[in-house]
Motif scaffolding. Structure first.
Motif, PDB file in Angstrom:
ATOM      1  N   THR A   1       8.212   4.541 -11.080  1.00 35.36           N
ATOM      2  CA  THR A   1       6.961   5.043 -11.636  1.00 35.36           C
ATOM      3  C   THR A   1       6.735   4.493 -13.029  1.00 35.36           C
ATOM      4  O   THR A   1       7.672   4.270 -13.791  1.00 35.36           O
ATOM      5  CB  THR A   1       6.973   6.582 -11.672  1.00 35.36           C
ATOM      6  OG1 THR A   1       5.750   7.033 -12.254  1.00 35.36           O
ATOM      7  CG2 THR A   1       8.123   7.107 -12.504  1.00 35.36           C
TER       8      THR A   1
ATOM      9  N   ARG B   1       2.395   1.790  -3.420  1.00 32.11           N
ATOM     10  CA  ARG B   1       1.399   2.302  -4.357  1.00 32.11           C
ATOM     11  C   ARG B   1       1.125   3.778  -4.115  1.00 32.11           C
ATOM     12  O   ARG B   1       1.030   4.579  -5.058  1.00 32.11           O
ATOM     13  CB  ARG B   1       0.102   1.497  -4.202  1.00 32.11           C
ATOM     14  CG  ARG B   1      -1.010   1.926  -5.144  1.00 32.11           C
ATOM     15  CD  ARG B   1      -0.612   1.717  -6.592  1.00 32.11           C
ATOM     16  NE  ARG B   1      -1.683   2.112  -7.504  1.00 32.11           N
ATOM     17  CZ  ARG B   1      -1.559   2.106  -8.814  1.00 32.11           C
ATOM     18  NH1 ARG B   1      -0.406   1.727  -9.370  1.00 32.11           N
ATOM     19  NH2 ARG B   1      -2.556   2.474  -9.580  1.00 32.11           N
ATOM     20  N   MET B   2       1.023   4.180  -2.851  1.00 34.19           N
ATOM     21  CA  MET B   2       0.777   5.581  -2.516  1.00 34.19           C
ATOM     22  C   MET B   2       1.946   6.450  -2.965  1.00 34.19           C
ATOM     23  O   MET B   2       1.744   7.546  -3.523  1.00 34.19           O
ATOM     24  CB  MET B   2       0.554   5.713  -1.011  1.00 34.19           C
ATOM     25  CG  MET B   2       0.223   7.113  -0.546  1.00 34.19           C
ATOM     26  SD  MET B   2      -0.196   7.183   1.211  1.00 34.19           S
ATOM     27  CE  MET B   2       1.359   6.679   1.938  1.00 34.19           C
ATOM     28  N   GLN B   3       3.169   5.994  -2.745  1.00 31.54           N
ATOM     29  CA  GLN B   3       4.333   6.763  -3.175  1.00 31.54           C
ATOM     30  C   GLN B   3       4.391   6.886  -4.695  1.00 31.54           C
ATOM     31  O   GLN B   3       4.712   7.946  -5.234  1.00 31.54           O
ATOM     32  CB  GLN B   3       5.603   6.105  -2.647  1.00 31.54           C
ATOM     33  CG  GLN B   3       5.774   6.193  -1.135  1.00 31.54           C
ATOM     34  CD  GLN B   3       6.954   5.404  -0.635  1.00 31.54           C
ATOM     35  OE1 GLN B   3       7.507   4.564  -1.338  1.00 31.54           O
ATOM     36  NE2 GLN B   3       7.361   5.657   0.609  1.00 31.54           N
ATOM     37  N   GLN B   4       4.063   5.807  -5.389  1.00 30.55           N
ATOM     38  CA  GLN B   4       4.081   5.850  -6.839  1.00 30.55           C
ATOM     39  C   GLN B   4       3.053   6.840  -7.375  1.00 30.55           C
ATOM     40  O   GLN B   4       3.333   7.612  -8.301  1.00 30.55           O
ATOM     41  CB  GLN B   4       3.814   4.454  -7.401  1.00 30.55           C
ATOM     42  CG  GLN B   4       3.860   4.382  -8.921  1.00 30.55           C
ATOM     43  CD  GLN B   4       3.713   2.963  -9.428  1.00 30.55           C
ATOM     44  OE1 GLN B   4       3.935   2.006  -8.687  1.00 30.55           O
ATOM     45  NE2 GLN B   4       3.325   2.833 -10.678  1.00 30.55           N
ATOM     46  N   GLU B   5       1.851   6.824  -6.793  1.00 30.87           N
ATOM     47  CA  GLU B   5       0.823   7.771  -7.226  1.00 30.87           C
ATOM     48  C   GLU B   5       1.243   9.206  -6.917  1.00 30.87           C
ATOM     49  O   GLU B   5       0.951  10.132  -7.689  1.00 30.87           O
ATOM     50  CB  GLU B   5      -0.498   7.448  -6.526  1.00 30.87           C
ATOM     51  CG  GLU B   5      -1.114   6.121  -6.931  1.00 30.87           C
ATOM     52  CD  GLU B   5      -1.552   6.106  -8.396  1.00 30.87           C
ATOM     53  OE1 GLU B   5      -1.822   7.194  -8.930  1.00 30.87           O
ATOM     54  OE2 GLU B   5      -1.622   5.017  -8.984  1.00 30.87           O
TER      55      GLU B   5
ATOM     56  N   TRP C   1      -3.434   8.620  -3.801  1.00 31.86           N
ATOM     57  CA  TRP C   1      -3.958   7.319  -4.232  1.00 31.86           C
ATOM     58  C   TRP C   1      -5.467   7.315  -4.422  1.00 31.86           C
ATOM     59  O   TRP C   1      -6.020   6.472  -5.136  1.00 31.86           O
ATOM     60  CB  TRP C   1      -3.589   6.262  -3.190  1.00 31.86           C
ATOM     61  CG  TRP C   1      -4.246   6.484  -1.854  1.00 31.86           C
ATOM     62  CD1 TRP C   1      -3.828   7.335  -0.871  1.00 31.86           C
ATOM     63  CD2 TRP C   1      -5.447   5.872  -1.389  1.00 31.86           C
ATOM     64  NE1 TRP C   1      -4.695   7.289   0.192  1.00 31.86           N
ATOM     65  CE2 TRP C   1      -5.693   6.389  -0.085  1.00 31.86           C
ATOM     66  CE3 TRP C   1      -6.332   4.931  -1.919  1.00 31.86           C
ATOM     67  CZ2 TRP C   1      -6.797   6.012   0.663  1.00 31.86           C
ATOM     68  CZ3 TRP C   1      -7.433   4.542  -1.163  1.00 31.86           C
ATOM     69  CH2 TRP C   1      -7.653   5.079   0.109  1.00 31.86           C
ATOM     70  N   CYS C   2      -6.174   8.257  -3.785  1.00 28.16           N
ATOM     71  CA  CYS C   2      -7.640   8.247  -3.858  1.00 28.16           C
ATOM     72  C   CYS C   2      -8.223   9.458  -4.567  1.00 28.16           C
ATOM     73  O   CYS C   2      -9.266   9.339  -5.228  1.00 28.16           O
ATOM     74  CB  CYS C   2      -8.240   8.133  -2.454  1.00 28.16           C
ATOM     75  SG  CYS C   2      -7.758   9.461  -1.324  1.00 28.16           S
TER      76      CYS C   2
ATOM     77  N   LEU D   1       0.824  -1.213   0.000  1.00 29.72           N
ATOM     78  CA  LEU D   1       0.000   0.000   0.000  1.00 29.72           C
ATOM     79  C   LEU D   1       0.857   1.261   0.000  1.00 29.72           C
ATOM     80  O   LEU D   1       0.560   2.229  -0.713  1.00 29.72           O
ATOM     81  CB  LEU D   1      -0.926  -0.010   1.211  1.00 29.72           C
ATOM     82  CG  LEU D   1      -2.010  -1.103   1.236  1.00 29.72           C
ATOM     83  CD1 LEU D   1      -2.781  -1.051   2.552  1.00 29.72           C
ATOM     84  CD2 LEU D   1      -2.947  -0.943   0.053  1.00 29.72           C
TER      85      LEU D   1
ATOM     86  N   PRO E   1      -6.490  12.084  -6.920  1.00 32.76           N
ATOM     87  CA  PRO E   1      -5.318  12.681  -7.574  1.00 32.76           C
ATOM     88  C   PRO E   1      -5.495  14.164  -7.904  1.00 32.76           C
ATOM     89  O   PRO E   1      -4.523  14.923  -7.846  1.00 32.76           O
ATOM     90  CB  PRO E   1      -5.162  11.840  -8.842  1.00 32.76           C
ATOM     91  CG  PRO E   1      -5.911  10.579  -8.573  1.00 32.76           C
ATOM     92  CD  PRO E   1      -7.022  10.946  -7.657  1.00 32.76           C
TER      93      PRO E   1
END
Length: 568
Positions: free
Chosen positions: A257, A222-226, A464-465, A219, A467
């Motif tokens: 990324t 994923r948050m860092q990538q977004e 993540w939720c 998680l 953008p």
């Protein structure tokens, strides 16, 4: 009649653990150096943590600690038997844990294999940090791992060694923090850095994932990538600085990324990083206690507004600390800030004021016992030294500077000067130059650091939720980093931005002597001024003298009356 020393104890000025923490640090450094010297004689190779500190450093630190212990004990009127007994016990504990850790690392199968020669090795390892851009030519990325199995002559051997893996593009996007992989490459001793081993992986070596990353790591990744995908919509300065200020990694260093946007201009990114370093504000690109202080302040205000019980507020603060540390790129300064923050949350839950100096000392002692290799970490040393300087001298400097400067400006300048009192010797060990313009640079960017940090963290939390909203916060944060970029480019390009200095232990000792000399001179001048300003003998009270604000107000008022012709 002298008072009992116990009656003079004051929690906000509790220095008792400071000699203990310094003694343990010096003992750990000395033990690292002694073990490295022994291992050179035994196997003509360094075992270990690749400390890179000069041989005289542990001895110099030990002498400095002895002097500080004597001065502190004399100043605080401590009881010598108790002080010496506790310091000797701390030195013994620090030495034993360090030698034990170095011995385990020395006899590890991976270390033994690497000491013989640079050989092709198959290993199973767990990734302990996110993938970032490589710091050496010939490779695209690097990642820190912890071995679990190494194959030696066809036999699986258990290993707990730490290593840095250098790999090419095909591997960079396939490795994730927390996952375990089976890979092969050239295993060798590290030539620099704290990691003792390097594993060089070329494009022909296989890579197989043997265990998925834990859910929380997945998680967070994923948050860092977004978040990085959101920051890619910003100008180059924002793409570089907003992730650095928010997470502790510059935009050009992140790997992973999936976006196909234009890469950051390498020349611009290198120049910007160099200008930040020369202007003395490179610490803004690392996660430190400032992030935790800002977050704790917001939670406390929210708790007071909602009239929440202090224990519930403390639980919220501790939870936010854990989430923040997990979302940041791992670093030694993050570890120090997290531990001290948890101590502060515990104090808040008990209804007591947190004692920063005591918490720092206990943090140092605990960390060095659990992880003796932290004594050789520049990041941990810089973070601890900055906090020590702020705790000991920021308040005093602020009161002195408040006589000639506005209160807010005096506080910011005092914070910067106090932090640099103890970090400058360590900076000289890293790079032999002094940032002469760091104080004005920090004063210019200080009003924008808090806002940019908070908006950057909000962008990270929402990327993540939502953008689109994260993009708004990232855009606001980039306006603050734009000011930092302008200041760094302006001051960092000046010829007097840095002063060349003697390198190594000698240079650090010279800095300490210079600081002690300047401090002694200021104390003498202050005492002389107080002696001159003392009231006449026999008169009650204290001498009154107006400050510059009063004189300026009177001058403006008299000028207004003169120009208006008002004689009243």
């Amino acid at each position: 009649m002298s008072k009992d020393w116990a009656l003079r104890e004051q929690g906000s000025h509790d220095w008792r653990m400071l000699p203990v923490a310094l003694t343990m640090w010096a003992a750990s450094l000395g033990s690292h150096s002694a073990f490295a010297w022994w291992s050179e004689r035994e196997a003509d190779a360094l075992p270990s943590d690749g400390i890179g500190w000069e041989r005289l450093l542990p001895g110099g630190m030990a002498c400095l600690v002895l002097i500080l212990v004597v001065l502190l004990a004399h100043h605080l009127r401590m009881r010598w038997p108790g002080v010496l007994a506790v310091c000797i016990a701390a030195a013994c504990v620090g030495s034993m844990t360090t030698i034990a850790a170095d011995t385990i690392a020395w006899h590890d199968p991976a270390m033994t294999q690497a000491r013989q020669s640079s050989v092709q090795s198959a290993i199973t390892a767990t990734v302990t940090a996110p993938v970032v851009a490589s710091d050496q030519r010939g490779y695209d990325c690097q990642v820190d791992v912890r071995f679990s199995v190494i194959v030696i002559e066809g036999t699986d051997r258990g290993s707990v060694a730490k290593a840095r893996v250098y790999a090419d593009d095909p591997y960079c996007a396939r490795m994730h923090r927390g996952a375990a992989y089976r890979l092969a490459g050239t295993l060798q001793q590290a030539r620099y850095g704290r990691m003792p081993l390097w594993l060089l992986v070329d494009g022909s070596q296989p890579l197989a994932q043997v265990r998925d990353p834990p859910l929380h790591y997945a998680l967070i990744s994923r948050m860092q990538q977004e978040f990085f995908m959101v920051t890619e919509q910003l100008p180059d300065q924002g793409r570089v600085l907003v992730p650095g200020l928010t997470m502790g990694v510059l935009g050009q260093d992140y790997v992973g990324t999936d976006s196909q946007s234009m890469p950051i201009h390498a020349t611009y990114a290198n120049i910007l990083e160099d200008r930040f370093r020369k202007s003395g504000i490179m610490h803004l690109m690392a996660v430190s206690g400032g992030h935790f202080v800002l977050l704790a302040g917001l939670v406390r205000r929210l708790g007071r507004w909602l009239l929440m019980d202090r224990r519930l507020t403390a639980v919220m603060i501790a939870s936010m600390y854990v989430l923040l540390a997990a979302a940041m790129f791992p670093g030694d300064s993050v570890t120090r800030a997290l531990i001290m923050g948890m101590m502060g949350a515990a104090s808040h839950a008990m209804g007591r004021r947190s004692q920063a100096l005591s918490a720092l000392c206990w943090t140092v002692v605990g960390v060095l016992v659990v992880s003796p290799g932290m004594s050789t970490s520049y990041g941990f040393a810089l973070s601890s030294a900055a906090v020590l300087g702020i705790v000991l001298f920021a308040g005093r400097l602020s009161r002195v500077l408040g006589h000639v400067l506005p209160h807010s400006l005096a506080e910011m300048m005092a914070m910067t000067i106090a932090a640099q009192l103890f970090t400058l010797p360590i900076q000289v060990l890293m790079e032999p130059e002094l940032p002469l313009l760091s104080v004005p640079a920090n004063l210019l960017v200080a009003p924008f650091v808090g806002l940019s940090t908070i908006t950057g963290l909000m962008s990270l939390a929402l990327a993540w939720c939502m953008p689109w909203l994260a993009g708004v916060f990232a855009w606001v944060s980039s306006w603050g980093t734009l000011v930092m970029e302008r200041v760094a480019m302006w001051l960092g390009s000046n010829e007097i931005a840095t002063l060349p200095w003697k390198d190594g232990v000698v240079g650090a000792a010279l800095i300490l002597l210079a600081e002690l000399g300047i401090g002694a001179l200021l104390v003498l001048v202050t005492r002389q001024v107080k002696r001159v300003r003392q009231p006449e003998a026999g008169l009650p009270g204290m001498r009154f003298g107006s400050v510059w604000r009063v004189r300026l107000t009177l001058w403006i008022e008299e000028s207004r009356r003169l120009l208006s012709g008002d004689s009243s």
